[in-house]
Design an enzyme around this catalytic site. Structure first.
Site, PDB file in Angstrom:
ATOM      1  CG  ASP A  94      23.741  23.488  54.403  1.00 32.07           C
ATOM      2  OD1 ASP A  94      23.674  23.499  55.677  1.00 32.07           O
ATOM      3  OD2 ASP A  94      23.406  22.185  53.616  1.00 32.07           O
ATOM      4  CB  SER A 149      33.165  17.698  68.503  1.00 27.75           C
ATOM      5  OG  SER A 149      32.623  16.619  69.221  1.00 27.75           O
ATOM      6  CE1 TYR A 188      31.936  14.594  63.553  1.00 19.79           C
ATOM      7  CE2 TYR A 188      32.533  14.153  65.891  1.00 19.79           C
ATOM      8  CZ  TYR A 188      31.601  14.894  64.803  1.00 19.79           C
ATOM      9  OH  TYR A 188      30.857  16.003  65.329  1.00 19.79           O
ATOM     10  CE  LYS A 231      33.581  17.808  64.286  1.00 20.04           C
ATOM     11  NZ  LYS A 231      33.155  19.129  63.563  1.00 20.04           N
ATOM     12  CB  THR A 256      25.035  14.977  73.114  1.00 20.44           C
ATOM     13  OG1 THR A 256      26.113  13.967  73.586  1.00 20.44           O
ATOM     14  CG2 THR A 256      24.124  14.346  71.970  1.00 20.44           C
ATOM     15  CB  THR A 284      21.427  18.475  65.223  1.00 15.66           C
ATOM     16  OG1 THR A 284      22.607  17.437  65.098  1.00 15.66           O
ATOM     17  CG2 THR A 284      21.937  19.678  66.261  1.00 15.66           C
TER      18      THR A 284
HETATM   19  N1  NAD Z   1      25.022  17.504  67.113  1.00 15.33           N
HETATM   20  C1  NAD Z   1      26.030  17.414  68.074  1.00 15.33           C
HETATM   21  O1  NAD Z   1      25.950  16.626  68.926  1.00 15.33           O
HETATM   22  C2  NAD Z   1      27.500  17.883  67.919  1.00 15.33           C
HETATM   23  C3  NAD Z   1      28.168  17.679  68.807  1.00 15.33           C
HETATM   24  C4  NAD Z   1      29.572  18.257  68.637  1.00 15.33           C
HETATM   25  C5  NAD Z   1      30.039  18.927  67.497  1.00 15.33           C
HETATM   26  N2  NAD Z   1      29.007  18.967  66.378  1.00 15.33           N
HETATM   27  C6  NAD Z   1      29.380  19.649  65.170  1.00 15.33           C
HETATM   28  O2  NAD Z   1      28.641  20.788  64.779  1.00 15.33           O
HETATM   29  C7  NAD Z   1      28.387  20.970  63.448  1.00 15.33           C
HETATM   30  C8  NAD Z   1      27.046  20.795  63.082  1.00 15.33           C
HETATM   31  O3  NAD Z   1      26.516  19.677  63.493  1.00 15.33           O
HETATM   32  P1  NAD Z   1      24.938  19.510  63.507  1.00 15.33           P
HETATM   33  O4  NAD Z   1      24.634  18.439  64.443  1.00 15.33           O
HETATM   34  O5  NAD Z   1      24.081  20.703  63.342  1.00 15.33           O
HETATM   35  O6  NAD Z   1      24.862  18.486  61.810  1.00 15.33           O
HETATM   36  P2  NAD Z   1      23.501  18.536  60.997  1.00 15.33           P
HETATM   37  O7  NAD Z   1      23.934  17.146  60.215  1.00 15.33           O
HETATM   38  O8  NAD Z   1      22.450  18.489  61.735  1.00 15.33           O
HETATM   39  O9  NAD Z   1      23.555  19.737  60.065  1.00 15.33           O
HETATM   40  C9  NAD Z   1      24.812  19.891  59.213  1.00 15.33           C
HETATM   41  C10 NAD Z   1      24.674  20.624  58.151  1.00 15.33           C
HETATM   42  O10 NAD Z   1      25.845  21.027  57.367  1.00 15.33           O
HETATM   43  C11 NAD Z   1      25.644  20.616  56.132  1.00 15.33           C
HETATM   44  N3  NAD Z   1      26.457  19.955  55.266  1.00 15.33           N
HETATM   45  C12 NAD Z   1      27.004  18.668  55.182  1.00 15.33           C
HETATM   46  N4  NAD Z   1      28.015  18.284  54.555  1.00 15.33           N
HETATM   47  C13 NAD Z   1      28.425  19.524  53.971  1.00 15.33           C
HETATM   48  C14 NAD Z   1      29.074  20.212  52.989  1.00 15.33           C
HETATM   49  N5  NAD Z   1      30.181  19.454  52.556  1.00 15.33           N
HETATM   50  N6  NAD Z   1      29.389  21.344  52.634  1.00 15.33           N
HETATM   51  C15 NAD Z   1      28.502  22.326  53.093  1.00 15.33           C
HETATM   52  N7  NAD Z   1      27.393  21.817  53.974  1.00 15.33           N
HETATM   53  C16 NAD Z   1      27.486  20.725  54.532  1.00 15.33           C
HETATM   54  C17 NAD Z   1      24.340  19.869  56.088  1.00 15.33           C
HETATM   55  O11 NAD Z   1      23.376  19.816  54.831  1.00 15.33           O
HETATM   56  C18 NAD Z   1      23.570  20.319  57.274  1.00 15.33           C
HETATM   57  O12 NAD Z   1      22.677  21.514  56.716  1.00 15.33           O
HETATM   58  C19 NAD Z   1      29.430  19.631  62.787  1.00 15.33           C
HETATM   59  O13 NAD Z   1      30.708  20.170  62.408  1.00 15.33           O
HETATM   60  C20 NAD Z   1      29.147  18.548  64.013  1.00 15.33           C
HETATM   61  O14 NAD Z   1      30.486  17.864  63.919  1.00 15.33           O
HETATM   62  C21 NAD Z   1      27.741  18.202  66.725  1.00 15.33           C
END
Ligand code: NAD
Length: 252
Positions: free
Chosen positions: A28, A133, A146, A150, A178, A181
């Site tokens: 991370d 996503s 974005y 995806k 959704t 987080t």
């Molecule tokens: N939360 C949602 O509703 C949702 C929906 C669809 C897809 N996603 C996808 O799920 C994944 C996780 O999302 P989340 O909501 O847990 O996000 P979040 O922002 O809550 O957590 C993301 C984590 O990734 C780390 N991170 C960010 N940039 C980074 C980098 N360059 N290198 C290494 N680590 C990095 C952050 O420090 C954090 O710990 C993402 O790919 C997001 O696009 C999330």
């Protein structure tokens, strides 16, 4: 190995995999949080290994994959989960934002695959799970870059499933709806009408609620496991029915 494993969906995946008995490398960009999680789950070098890794910087990904293999002896799977939510429509997104979302969300997934595949091959096979996503499947206003990342993750997943299937490497992706987080908390905090936005996002899911990170973690654990031994090239929708919901209102 789980990228973006220190918070949100990634953190839930790490917790679930450790509960299942796996040894997990947590990559991370927030190294401090990754180390804190590793300590909480049983200490560095035993059940977990934490590293500060920016997935968009190839040497950092390469080094951490090597460290994980040196520490645990082998690599059986990688979850390319790290991603950033960068808003902007096709006409409004800046070049800097476009480049940033491409480099973290898409190049980062590719980097994880690039350096993991030789070790999965050496282990006789393995499983790759990439975090796409619902935005890779259907359109939402205001998220051009974005969504493009995806959708590309889905194509890359399918391509790699075909290329590496003969070597017993399965490649799948997950399309979450959704999930509450830190990523979405930041979106709601800056929205002009957070309650209105939450209500409208809730009702866009057939289940009329957001998902939990643990629900995405359960699907990820399945795709990594032998229970999914004949599943490759798939996109598992963990979206509460968002992508099958038609217009609201009952037929008269
Ligand atoms: N939360 C949602 O509703 C949702 C929906 C669809 C897809 N996603 C996808 O799920 C994944 C996780 O999302 P989340 O909501 O847990 O996000 P979040 O922002 O809550 O957590 C993301 C984590 O990734 C780390 N991170 C960010 N940039 C980074 C980098 N360059 N290198 C290494 N680590 C990095 C952050 O420090 C954090 O710990 C993402 O790919 C997001 O696009 C999330």
């Amino acid at each position: 190995m789980v990228t973006g494993g220190a918070a949100g969906i990634g953190e839930a995946i790490v917790v679930r995999l450790v509960e299942e008995g796996a040894r997990v490398a947590i990559a991370d960009i927030d190294g401090e949080r990754a180390h804190g999680l590793a300590e909480r789950l049983g200490g560095q070098g035993e059940k977990t290994l934490a590293g500060r890794v920016d997935v968009s910087v190839l040497p950092e990904v390469a080094d951490f994959v090597e460290r994980a293999v040196r520490t645990f002896g082998r690599l059986d799977g990688i979850v390319n989960n790290a991603g950033v939510a960068v808003p902007g429509s096709a006409e409004n997104i800046s070049e800097a934002d476009w480049d940033r979302v491409m480099s973290v969300n898409l190049k980062g997934v590719w980097a994880g695959m690039k350096y993991a595949i030789p070790h999965l091959r050496a282990a006789g096979g393995g499983s790759i799970v990439n975090m796409s996503s619902v935005q890779g499947l259907v359109g939402f206003p205001g998220w051009a870059g974005y969504a493009a990342t995806k959708g590309a993750i889905l194509s890359l997943t399918q391509q790699a499933a075909v290329e590496y299937g003969p070597e017993h490497i399965r490649v799948n992706c997950i399309a979450p709806g959704t999930i509450m987080t830190p990523m979405n908390q930041r979106i709601f905090e800056t929205a002009p009408d957070p309650q209105g936005l939450i209500a409208s996002w809730n009702s866009s899911h057939a289940l009329h609620r957001f998902g939990e990170s643990s629900e995405v973690a359960a699907a990820t654990a399945f795709l990594l496991s032998d229970d999914a031994s004949f599943v490759t090239g798939s996109c598992l929708r963990v979206d509460g029915g968002l992508t099958v919901l038609g217009p609201s209102g009952e037929a008269s």
